[in-house]
Design a protein around this motif. Structure first.
Motif, PDB file in Angstrom:
ATOM      1  N   GLY A 126      32.169  14.547 -29.704  1.00  0.00           N
ATOM      2  CA  GLY A 126      32.173  14.753 -31.108  1.00  0.00           C
ATOM      3  C   GLY A 126      32.313  13.637 -32.016  1.00  0.00           C
ATOM      4  O   GLY A 126      31.627  13.278 -32.874  1.00  0.00           O
ATOM      5  N   ILE A 127      33.104  12.653 -31.605  1.00  0.00           N
ATOM      6  CA  ILE A 127      33.593  11.330 -32.104  1.00  0.00           C
ATOM      7  C   ILE A 127      32.450  10.423 -32.117  1.00  0.00           C
ATOM      8  O   ILE A 127      32.233   9.847 -32.862  1.00  0.00           O
ATOM      9  N   VAL A 128      31.831  10.637 -31.068  1.00  0.00           N
ATOM     10  CA  VAL A 128      30.586   9.611 -30.776  1.00  0.00           C
ATOM     11  C   VAL A 128      29.611   9.891 -31.966  1.00  0.00           C
ATOM     12  O   VAL A 128      29.076   9.094 -32.585  1.00  0.00           O
ATOM     13  N   ALA A 129      29.271  11.297 -31.929  1.00  0.00           N
ATOM     14  CA  ALA A 129      28.436  11.688 -33.084  1.00  0.00           C
ATOM     15  C   ALA A 129      28.560  11.219 -34.330  1.00  0.00           C
ATOM     16  O   ALA A 129      27.868  10.720 -34.936  1.00  0.00           O
ATOM     17  N   ILE A 130      29.982  11.511 -34.837  1.00  0.00           N
ATOM     18  CA  ILE A 130      30.474  11.054 -36.019  1.00  0.00           C
ATOM     19  C   ILE A 130      30.281   9.473 -36.200  1.00  0.00           C
ATOM     20  O   ILE A 130      29.861   9.206 -37.333  1.00  0.00           O
TER      21      ILE A 130
END
Ligand code: ZN
Length: 127
Positions: free
Chosen positions: A69-73
């Motif tokens: 999810g952090i990669v997506a953010i």
């Protein structure tokens, strides 16, 4: 033919210069006819509406899978910055990456929930 106003080359049958919008060619054309809708003033750049998936990225980070999810953010945060810098291709790539990683997080989150569900059923069956 070439535009008499700015010198840009245009198709022989075109009535308006594709570069500066001045009327060229047939002088019999009714003056009251409006120029084509696609005409935009020089220097005006149309910024495409590219979704940044920031909301989805944050949601999957909270509810599904933190690392992906952090990669997506991170990718989602790049979209508006690249758009402002005029890097349309980069913004589009970042947008696609954000979408991909948001879906990966969503899938992983679903998979983990499914795993818990199976384990819970197994625990109930063993009891
Ligand atoms: Zn022109």
């Amino acid at each position: 033919m070439y535009c008499s106003s700015c010198g840009a080359y245009n198709q022989d049958d075109s009535r308006y210069c594709g570069n500066c919008g001045k009327r060229i060619g047939d002088e019999e054309v009714d003056e009251s006819s409006p120029p084509p809708q696609t005409y935009s003033p020089p220097g005006h750049r149309v910024v495409p509406n590219i979704p940044n998936y920031l909301v989805q990225a944050i949601l999957v980070t909270i509810f599904c899978c933190l690392p992906t999810g952090i990669v997506a953010i991170v990718f989602a945060a790049q979209v508006s910055g690249k758009l402002q810098a005029g890097d349309i291709d980069g913004a589009r790539r970042a947008s696609n990456n954000a979408k991909t990683w948001a879906w990966v997080s969503f899938g992983l989150g679903l998979g983990i929930m499914f795993l818990y569900f199976i384990l819970a059923l197994a625990g109930l069956a063993a009891a």
